[in-house]
Design a protein around this motif. Structure first.
Motif, PDB file in Angstrom:
ATOM      1  N   ASP A   1       0.873  -1.170   0.000  1.00 24.66           N
ATOM      2  CA  ASP A   1       0.000   0.000   0.000  1.00 24.66           C
ATOM      3  C   ASP A   1       0.913   1.224   0.000  1.00 24.66           C
ATOM      4  N   SER A   2       1.225   1.730  -1.178  1.00 25.47           N
ATOM      5  CA  SER A   2       2.188   2.824  -1.275  1.00 25.47           C
ATOM      6  C   SER A   2       1.619   3.953  -2.127  1.00 25.47           C
ATOM      7  N   PRO A   3       1.792   5.182  -1.663  1.00 25.25           N
ATOM      8  CA  PRO A   3       1.270   6.305  -2.446  1.00 25.25           C
ATOM      9  C   PRO A   3       2.116   6.618  -3.681  1.00 25.25           C
ATOM     10  N   VAL A   4       3.288   6.021  -3.792  1.00 24.45           N
ATOM     11  CA  VAL A   4       4.182   6.424  -4.886  1.00 24.45           C
ATOM     12  C   VAL A   4       4.343   5.381  -5.990  1.00 24.45           C
ATOM     13  N   ILE A   5       3.829   4.168  -5.774  1.00 21.76           N
ATOM     14  CA  ILE A   5       4.012   3.126  -6.801  1.00 21.76           C
ATOM     15  C   ILE A   5       2.951   3.248  -7.896  1.00 21.76           C
ATOM     16  N   ARG A   6       3.431   3.292  -9.159  1.00 27.69           N
ATOM     17  CA  ARG A   6       2.486   3.290 -10.284  1.00 27.69           C
ATOM     18  C   ARG A   6       2.266   1.850 -10.761  1.00 27.69           C
ATOM     19  N   GLU A   7       3.373   1.101 -10.906  1.00 29.83           N
ATOM     20  CA  GLU A   7       3.244  -0.269 -11.407  1.00 29.83           C
ATOM     21  C   GLU A   7       4.467  -1.085 -10.999  1.00 29.83           C
ATOM     22  N   VAL A   8       4.248  -2.368 -10.757  1.00 30.57           N
ATOM     23  CA  VAL A   8       5.356  -3.293 -10.492  1.00 30.57           C
ATOM     24  C   VAL A   8       5.348  -4.313 -11.613  1.00 30.57           C
ATOM     25  N   ARG A   9       6.503  -4.527 -12.252  1.00 30.59           N
ATOM     26  CA  ARG A   9       6.534  -5.508 -13.342  1.00 30.59           C
ATOM     27  C   ARG A   9       7.873  -6.236 -13.358  1.00 30.59           C
ATOM     28  N   GLY A  10       7.935  -7.293 -14.132  1.00 27.24           N
ATOM     29  CA  GLY A  10       9.193  -8.017 -14.217  1.00 27.24           C
ATOM     30  C   GLY A  10       8.980  -9.483 -14.501  1.00 27.24           C
ATOM     31  N   LEU A  11      10.093 -10.173 -14.570  1.00 29.14           N
ATOM     32  CA  LEU A  11      10.097 -11.594 -14.878  1.00 29.14           C
ATOM     33  C   LEU A  11      11.276 -12.181 -14.121  1.00 29.14           C
ATOM     34  N   GLY A  12      11.004 -13.187 -13.265  1.00 29.47           N
ATOM     35  CA  GLY A  12      12.084 -13.761 -12.469  1.00 29.47           C
ATOM     36  C   GLY A  12      12.711 -12.681 -11.599  1.00 29.47           C
TER      37      GLY A  12
ATOM     38  N   LEU B   1      13.345  -7.137 -11.957  1.00 28.71           N
ATOM     39  CA  LEU B   1      12.121  -6.505 -11.482  1.00 28.71           C
ATOM     40  C   LEU B   1      12.191  -4.993 -11.578  1.00 28.71           C
ATOM     41  N   GLY B   2      11.079  -4.384 -11.889  1.00 30.25           N
ATOM     42  CA  GLY B   2      11.027  -2.929 -11.981  1.00 30.25           C
ATOM     43  C   GLY B   2       9.843  -2.400 -11.205  1.00 30.25           C
ATOM     44  N   ILE B   3      10.084  -1.314 -10.481  1.00 31.84           N
ATOM     45  CA  ILE B   3       8.986  -0.645  -9.773  1.00 31.84           C
ATOM     46  C   ILE B   3       8.879   0.744 -10.375  1.00 31.84           C
ATOM     47  N   GLU B   4       7.789   0.999 -11.085  1.00 33.47           N
ATOM     48  CA  GLU B   4       7.613   2.330 -11.663  1.00 33.47           C
ATOM     49  C   GLU B   4       6.931   3.231 -10.645  1.00 33.47           C
ATOM     50  N   LEU B   5       7.554   4.376 -10.399  1.00 34.71           N
ATOM     51  CA  LEU B   5       7.033   5.302  -9.393  1.00 34.71           C
ATOM     52  C   LEU B   5       6.289   6.465 -10.050  1.00 34.71           C
ATOM     53  N   LYS B   6       5.535   7.176  -9.224  1.00 30.20           N
ATOM     54  CA  LYS B   6       4.849   8.368  -9.729  1.00 30.20           C
ATOM     55  C   LYS B   6       5.749   9.582  -9.631  1.00 30.20           C
TER      56      LYS B   6
ATOM     57  N   THR C   1      12.030   7.341 -13.405  1.00 33.03           N
ATOM     58  CA  THR C   1      11.039   7.024 -12.358  1.00 33.03           C
ATOM     59  C   THR C   1      10.996   5.538 -12.004  1.00 33.03           C
ATOM     60  N   ILE C   2      12.006   4.800 -12.410  1.00 34.47           N
ATOM     61  CA  ILE C   2      11.944   3.349 -12.200  1.00 34.47           C
ATOM     62  C   ILE C   2      13.065   2.832 -11.311  1.00 34.47           C
ATOM     63  N   LEU C   3      12.691   2.017 -10.343  1.00 34.83           N
ATOM     64  CA  LEU C   3      13.675   1.322  -9.506  1.00 34.83           C
ATOM     65  C   LEU C   3      13.824  -0.084 -10.081  1.00 34.83           C
ATOM     66  N   ARG C   4      15.068  -0.472 -10.308  1.00 35.44           N
ATOM     67  CA  ARG C   4      15.306  -1.787 -10.897  1.00 35.44           C
ATOM     68  C   ARG C   4      15.999  -2.678  -9.886  1.00 35.44           C
ATOM     69  N   LEU C   5      15.477  -3.874  -9.701  1.00 34.53           N
ATOM     70  CA  LEU C   5      16.071  -4.834  -8.766  1.00 34.53           C
ATOM     71  C   LEU C   5      16.593  -6.035  -9.549  1.00 34.53           C
ATOM     72  N   LEU C   6      17.897  -6.237  -9.499  1.00 34.55           N
ATOM     73  CA  LEU C   6      18.501  -7.416 -10.144  1.00 34.55           C
ATOM     74  C   LEU C   6      19.493  -8.060  -9.175  1.00 34.55           C
ATOM     75  N   PRO C   7      18.972  -8.720  -8.147  1.00 30.63           N
ATOM     76  CA  PRO C   7      19.884  -9.317  -7.165  1.00 30.63           C
ATOM     77  C   PRO C   7      20.630 -10.498  -7.780  1.00 30.63           C
ATOM     78  N   PRO C   8      21.759 -10.900  -7.165  1.00 28.46           N
ATOM     79  CA  PRO C   8      22.423 -12.114  -7.618  1.00 28.46           C
ATOM     80  C   PRO C   8      21.451 -13.282  -7.498  1.00 28.46           C
ATOM     81  N   LEU C   9      21.506 -14.206  -8.440  1.00 29.95           N
ATOM     82  CA  LEU C   9      20.574 -15.341  -8.393  1.00 29.95           C
ATOM     83  C   LEU C   9      20.841 -16.244  -7.200  1.00 29.95           C
ATOM     84  N   VAL C  10      22.024 -16.105  -6.597  1.00 25.83           N
ATOM     85  CA  VAL C  10      22.375 -16.938  -5.436  1.00 25.83           C
ATOM     86  C   VAL C  10      22.106 -16.204  -4.114  1.00 25.83           C
ATOM     87  N   ILE C  11      21.402 -15.088  -4.179  1.00 25.18           N
ATOM     88  CA  ILE C  11      21.167 -14.318  -2.948  1.00 25.18           C
ATOM     89  C   ILE C  11      20.483 -15.207  -1.896  1.00 25.18           C
ATOM     90  N   PRO C  12      21.006 -15.226  -0.656  1.00 27.51           N
ATOM     91  CA  PRO C  12      20.328 -16.017   0.385  1.00 27.51           C
ATOM     92  C   PRO C  12      18.928 -15.451   0.638  1.00 27.51           C
TER      93      PRO C  12
END
Ligand code: PLP
Length: 251
Positions: free
Chosen positions: A180-191, A194-199, A222-233
């Motif tokens: 529940d966030s006032p700033v998120i427009r859309e969350v999208r991605g695959l595996g 991941l991208g969080i588009e903000l307002k 306006t986009i936050l991109r998350l690409l953690p290592p695939l081995v992230i604990p």
């Protein structure tokens, strides 16, 4: 210069112009625009299955098959850039598997050697036969990079990291979409791409996350991109998502 000429973003292009002529850019996921642009004079179509720098836009189910079809019809080659999406990141070894499409050429880099610098271009046999002249470079075929690449590929396949990418990615999508966030427009991605588009502008959030020990990258202003290592604990991934929730919940 060739690769840069294929890049759309102005920030990357300006300062290096004039670039190689003959490139045309079409809007992503617009099959009609693609069909209108590709004809018998087209050498190749270059696409990312999920746009990274462009803001984490996932190709629609019919887009890559349509690209394959128009290439087959006109004799153009299909080049998929899997520098970000390849090597299990999107929940398959190659993202293109999700669309059931085989490219004629594929580019790889980034995680190919687990962080040791390497890049590769894969070509079908038919395309490879057409390579003429000398394509060499000082560090091409570096023994160290290739050994690291072989080791990384072994780990990716042995540990089936695409399964991990899919389950950790789905977990994150579900969590982020439920925020529940006032700033998120859309969350999208695959595996685990991941991208969080903000307002609003993403930079202050990149900074706030960095202060909490979480490194995220922008992808458009306006986009936050998350690409953690695939081995992230798992506990570290949960912590990262906790921090993303914290900074975005307060807006
Ligand atoms: C999708 C994509 N293709 C290609 C590249 C360039 O890769 P390299 O710097 O290894 O040539 C990048 C770099 O960020 C990228 O994100």
């Amino acid at each position: 210069m060739g690769a840069l000429s294929a890049t759309w973003k102005k920030e990357f292009r300006e300062g290096f112009e004039p670039l190689v002529p003959g490139f045309e850019h079409v809007p992503f996921n617009d099959t009609d625009a693609l069909f209108a642009a590709v004809d018998g004079d087209t050498a190749a179509v270059i696409l990312e299955p999920v746009q990274g720098e462009g803001g984490v836009h996932v190709a629609s189910p019919d887009y890559l098959p349509a690209a394959r079809e128009v290439c087959d019809r006109t004799g153009a080659l299909l080049i998929l850039d899997e520098v970000q999406t390849g090597l299990a990141r999107t929940g398959r070894l190659w993202a293109s598997e999700r669309w059931g499409v085989e490219p004629d050429l594929m580019t790889l880099a980034k995680s190919l050697a687990g962080g040791v610098p390497i890049g590769a271009t894969l070509a079908s046999e038919a395309v490879e036969r057409a390579f003429k002249g000398s394509h060499n470079s000082t560090f091409g075929g570096s023994a160290l990079a290739c050994a690291a690449g072989t080791a990384a590929l072994e780990v990716v396949t042995r540990e089936k990291l695409w399964e991990r990418a899919e389950s950790l990615g789905n977990l994150a999508l579900e969590r982020l979409r439920g925020l529940d966030s006032p700033v998120i427009r859309e969350v999208r991605g695959l595996g685990l791409l991941l991208g969080i588009e903000l307002k609003e502008k993403a930079n202050p959030y990149v900074q706030a996350l960095s202060e909490r020990g979480v490194i995220v990258i922008g992808g458009g202003s306006t986009i936050l991109r998350l690409l953690p290592p695939l081995v992230i604990p798992e506990d570290q991934w949960t912590y990262a998502l906790d921090m993303v929730s914290e900074v975005l919940r307060h807006g």
